[in-house]
Design a protein around this motif. Structure first.
Motif, PDB file in Angstrom:
ATOM      1  N   ASN A 295       0.826  -1.192   0.000  1.00 33.03           N
ATOM      2  CA  ASN A 295       0.000   0.000   0.000  1.00 33.03           C
ATOM      3  C   ASN A 295       0.870   1.255   0.000  1.00 33.03           C
ATOM      4  N   TRP A 296       0.227   2.395  -0.137  1.00 29.72           N
ATOM      5  CA  TRP A 296       0.966   3.649  -0.226  1.00 29.72           C
ATOM      6  C   TRP A 296       1.779   3.929   1.035  1.00 29.72           C
ATOM      7  N   PHE A 297       1.233   3.619   2.187  1.00 29.25           N
ATOM      8  CA  PHE A 297       1.904   3.951   3.434  1.00 29.25           C
ATOM      9  C   PHE A 297       2.767   2.784   3.905  1.00 29.25           C
ATOM     10  N   SER A 298       3.861   2.590   3.215  1.00 30.41           N
ATOM     11  CA  SER A 298       4.831   1.573   3.585  1.00 30.41           C
ATOM     12  C   SER A 298       5.651   2.083   4.765  1.00 30.41           C
ATOM     13  N   ALA A 299       6.619   1.277   5.209  1.00 30.30           N
ATOM     14  CA  ALA A 299       7.464   1.689   6.333  1.00 30.30           C
ATOM     15  C   ALA A 299       8.228   2.962   5.996  1.00 30.30           C
ATOM     16  N   ASN A 300       8.620   3.109   4.726  1.00 33.21           N
ATOM     17  CA  ASN A 300       9.321   4.328   4.308  1.00 33.21           C
ATOM     18  C   ASN A 300       8.462   5.553   4.597  1.00 33.21           C
ATOM     19  N   SER A 301       7.210   5.512   4.189  1.00 29.58           N
ATOM     20  CA  SER A 301       6.318   6.656   4.359  1.00 29.58           C
ATOM     21  C   SER A 301       5.915   6.872   5.816  1.00 29.58           C
ATOM     22  N   LYS A 302       5.935   5.811   6.602  1.00 25.96           N
ATOM     23  CA  LYS A 302       5.566   5.940   8.009  1.00 25.96           C
ATOM     24  C   LYS A 302       6.695   6.494   8.861  1.00 25.96           C
ATOM     25  N   THR A 303       7.897   6.567   8.293  1.00 31.70           N
ATOM     26  CA  THR A 303       9.052   7.050   9.056  1.00 31.70           C
ATOM     27  C   THR A 303       8.999   8.554   9.276  1.00 31.70           C
ATOM     28  N   ALA A 304       8.687   9.307   8.217  1.00 29.08           N
ATOM     29  CA  ALA A 304       8.754  10.764   8.283  1.00 29.08           C
ATOM     30  C   ALA A 304       7.908  11.379   9.398  1.00 29.08           C
ATOM     31  N   PRO A 305       6.653  10.942   9.626  1.00 26.83           N
ATOM     32  CA  PRO A 305       5.857  11.582  10.674  1.00 26.83           C
ATOM     33  C   PRO A 305       6.511  11.570  12.055  1.00 26.83           C
ATOM     34  N   TYR A 306       7.290  10.536  12.356  1.00 24.96           N
ATOM     35  CA  TYR A 306       8.012  10.523  13.633  1.00 24.96           C
ATOM     36  C   TYR A 306       8.915  11.758  13.739  1.00 24.96           C
ATOM     37  N   LEU A 307       9.596  12.075  12.625  1.00 21.38           N
ATOM     38  CA  LEU A 307      10.541  13.185  12.646  1.00 21.38           C
ATOM     39  C   LEU A 307       9.837  14.524  12.497  1.00 21.38           C
ATOM     40  N   TRP A 308       8.666  14.543  11.872  1.00 22.28           N
ATOM     41  CA  TRP A 308       7.893  15.789  11.832  1.00 22.28           C
ATOM     42  C   TRP A 308       7.529  16.210  13.258  1.00 22.28           C
ATOM     43  N   ILE A 309       7.128  15.218  14.046  1.00 17.94           N
ATOM     44  CA  ILE A 309       6.774  15.504  15.442  1.00 17.94           C
ATOM     45  C   ILE A 309       8.002  15.973  16.210  1.00 17.94           C
ATOM     46  N   LEU A 310       9.140  15.316  15.960  1.00 16.38           N
ATOM     47  CA  LEU A 310      10.379  15.720  16.631  1.00 16.38           C
ATOM     48  C   LEU A 310      10.726  17.162  16.282  1.00 16.38           C
ATOM     49  N   ALA A 311      10.619  17.508  15.003  1.00 15.12           N
ATOM     50  CA  ALA A 311      10.890  18.884  14.591  1.00 15.12           C
ATOM     51  C   ALA A 311       9.916  19.854  15.245  1.00 15.12           C
ATOM     52  N   GLY A 312       8.653  19.440  15.347  1.00 12.78           N
ATOM     53  CA  GLY A 312       7.643  20.284  15.985  1.00 12.78           C
ATOM     54  C   GLY A 312       7.943  20.565  17.444  1.00 12.78           C
ATOM     55  N   MET A 313       8.669  19.646  18.096  1.00  8.42           N
ATOM     56  CA  MET A 313       9.044  19.837  19.499  1.00  8.42           C
ATOM     57  C   MET A 313       9.984  21.025  19.690  1.00  8.42           C
ATOM     58  N   SER A 314      10.683  21.408  18.644  1.00  9.54           N
ATOM     59  CA  SER A 314      11.539  22.590  18.737  1.00  9.54           C
ATOM     60  C   SER A 314      10.887  23.816  18.106  1.00  9.54           C
ATOM     61  N   VAL A 315      10.119  23.623  17.053  1.00  9.64           N
ATOM     62  CA  VAL A 315       9.479  24.750  16.380  1.00  9.64           C
ATOM     63  C   VAL A 315       8.421  25.393  17.273  1.00  9.64           C
ATOM     64  N   ALA A 316       7.639  24.574  17.970  1.00  7.22           N
ATOM     65  CA  ALA A 316       6.545  25.096  18.805  1.00  7.22           C
ATOM     66  C   ALA A 316       7.043  26.063  19.884  1.00  7.22           C
ATOM     67  N   PRO A 317       8.011  25.670  20.735  1.00  6.48           N
ATOM     68  CA  PRO A 317       8.485  26.636  21.739  1.00  6.48           C
ATOM     69  C   PRO A 317       9.197  27.837  21.121  1.00  6.48           C
ATOM     70  N   ALA A 318       9.797  27.647  19.950  1.00  2.35           N
ATOM     71  CA  ALA A 318      10.482  28.764  19.295  1.00  2.35           C
ATOM     72  C   ALA A 318       9.503  29.873  18.934  1.00  2.35           C
ATOM     73  N   ILE A 319       8.330  29.505  18.405  1.00  2.00           N
ATOM     74  CA  ILE A 319       7.372  30.535  18.001  1.00  2.00           C
ATOM     75  C   ILE A 319       6.524  31.034  19.175  1.00  2.00           C
ATOM     76  N   LEU A 320       6.482  30.268  20.254  1.00  2.00           N
ATOM     77  CA  LEU A 320       5.729  30.706  21.432  1.00  2.00           C
ATOM     78  C   LEU A 320       6.519  31.704  22.269  1.00  2.00           C
ATOM     79  N   TRP A 321       7.824  31.468  22.389  1.00  2.00           N
ATOM     80  CA  TRP A 321       8.667  32.318  23.240  1.00  2.00           C
ATOM     81  C   TRP A 321       9.832  32.893  22.436  1.00  2.00           C
ATOM     82  N   TRP A 322       9.519  33.470  21.286  1.00  2.00           N
ATOM     83  CA  TRP A 322      10.533  33.941  20.347  1.00  2.00           C
ATOM     84  C   TRP A 322      11.415  35.063  20.880  1.00  2.00           C
ATOM     85  N   LYS A 323      10.988  35.748  21.926  1.00  2.00           N
ATOM     86  CA  LYS A 323      11.796  36.859  22.428  1.00  2.00           C
ATOM     87  C   LYS A 323      12.455  36.584  23.780  1.00  2.00           C
ATOM     88  N   SER A 324      12.261  35.397  24.311  1.00  2.00           N
ATOM     89  CA  SER A 324      12.840  35.071  25.622  1.00  2.00           C
ATOM     90  C   SER A 324      14.051  34.150  25.466  1.00  2.00           C
TER      91      SER A 324
END
Length: 359
Positions: A295-324
């Motif tokens: 199917n379309w969502f093979s292990a290859n395609s299922k890998t990226a979302p793990y890292l999207w979430i990891l990236a979001g763990m740094s992007v979220a606080p960056a935009i919330l507290w951009w001046k601190s």
């Protein structure tokens, strides 16, 4: 909005044309190496998706120049990006350009950015270090190496369908958001049109992997994000310099950890590929059992979302507290500790149960 749509549709259509007529150029553009330590595709695929992103970016900026004739910064950014994109694209077509040569041309792009836009890293909110960075040559050299590093970082994380491209989109939207707070079109427009151009490619790349980003695309995205991160902090003193670091924490951490792993732990050149990147471990240790899925969502395609979430763990606080600066430094430390802990746990076959979503 017109620029965003122009970037998206031109990239989308260009990508479609590349895929549709791949039989005409696959002898040059295809990634036919299916055996390397960082290769996880099972069929020959074009690796020149960067052309589509560049096309979308070019059209959107030309449209901007037509409507706003004094949009010189956007045009200058595009000119600065040419060397790093060009050398990456040449590598995609010839497969013969060394890492050193690619980094050299990326250095040229970064040097053009510093020279033409007169923008550089001048502070880190660290006493003593800030004084040193005010020395023009020191600040310029530090900026050039930082931009080289982030451009190369996106090439390093470009290992699975949708990984580098979506991380780039998430980061660009974060930069655009802070630019919006300052009503700065010089930051907002190039951020959004690049995000739109990447999205036009992303639709064809994820989840099926019909086309790859390639070195040209990865270097272009990384350089563009590095330039906008630095430009945002340089133009608005209210923004902490640690915003630029935290919002790019995932690709930066992956690069630094790769250098440490290869140079210190393995005793080999940092430019020599291996198969134990964070994304590779997730694929092999967590998702490998499904790598033959039809199917379309093979292990290859299922890998990226793990890292999207990891990236979001740094992007979220960056935009919330951009001046601190204090909060951003704390968030950086938390991210580093989390990254190392998860990586080490997977390596030692102690993967946390919450990461094994399919079991």
């Amino acid at each position: 909005m017109s620029g965003l749509l122009a970037a998206f549709f031109s990239s989308f259509i260009t990508t479609l044309l590349i895929i549709r007529f791949k039989h005409l150029h696959s002898h040059l553009s295809a990634d036919s190496d299916l055996t390397g330590p960082q290769k996880f595709h099972t069929k020959i695929v074009p690796r020149i998706g960067g052309i589509a992103i560049a096309a979308g970016l070019l059209l959107a900026i030309l449209l901007r120049l037509k409507n706003v004739p004094n949009s010189t910064i956007e045009v200058t950014l595009l000119i600065c990006a040419i060397p790093t994109f060009a050398i990456g694209l040449i590598e995609d077509l010839t497969k013969k350009i060394s890492v050193r040569k690619r980094l050299f041309f990326t250095m040229i792009s970064a040097a053009l950015f510093v020279y033409l836009l007169q923008a550089q890293i001048v502070r880190l909110d660290i006493p003593g270090v800030d004084f040193i960075l005010t020395i023009p040559l020191v600040g310029a050299i530090f900026t050039i190496f930082a931009m080289m590093g982030l451009a190369n970082a996106y090439n390093i994380i470009d290992g699975f369908n949708g990984l580098a491209s979506m991380v780039g989109i998430i980061t660009l939207l974060g930069i655009a958001y802070v630019g919006f707070l300052f009503a700065d079109p010089t930051i907002i427009y190039p951020s959004l049109v690049m995000a739109g151009a990447i999205l036009g490619f992303f639709i064809w790349n994820y989840p099926r992997g019909l086309i790859f980003l390639g070195d040209g695309g990865a270097y272009l995205i990384g350089f563009w994000i590095a330039a906008l991160s630095i430009l945002l902090v340089f133009r608005h003193q209210e923004v902490s310099p640690w915003f630029a670091l935290l919002i790019n924490a995932y690709p930066i951490m992956e690069t630094l950890f790769t250098i440490y792993r290869r140079r210190i732990h393995q005793g080999k050149s940092p430019g020599q590929p291996d198969g134990i990147h964070f994304h590779t471990l997730i694929y092999r240790r967590i998702l490998m059992n499904n790598h033959q899925d039809k199917n379309w969502f093979s292990a290859n395609s299922k890998t990226a979302p793990y890292l999207w979430i990891l990236a979001g763990m740094s992007v979220a606080p960056a935009i919330l507290w951009w001046k601190s600066t204090l909060i951003l430094i704390t968030a950086c430390l938390i991210f580093i500790i989390s990254y190392v802990w998860i990586y080490t746990s997977i390596v030692k076959f102690r993967t946390p149960k919450w990461l094994r979503l399919e079991q």
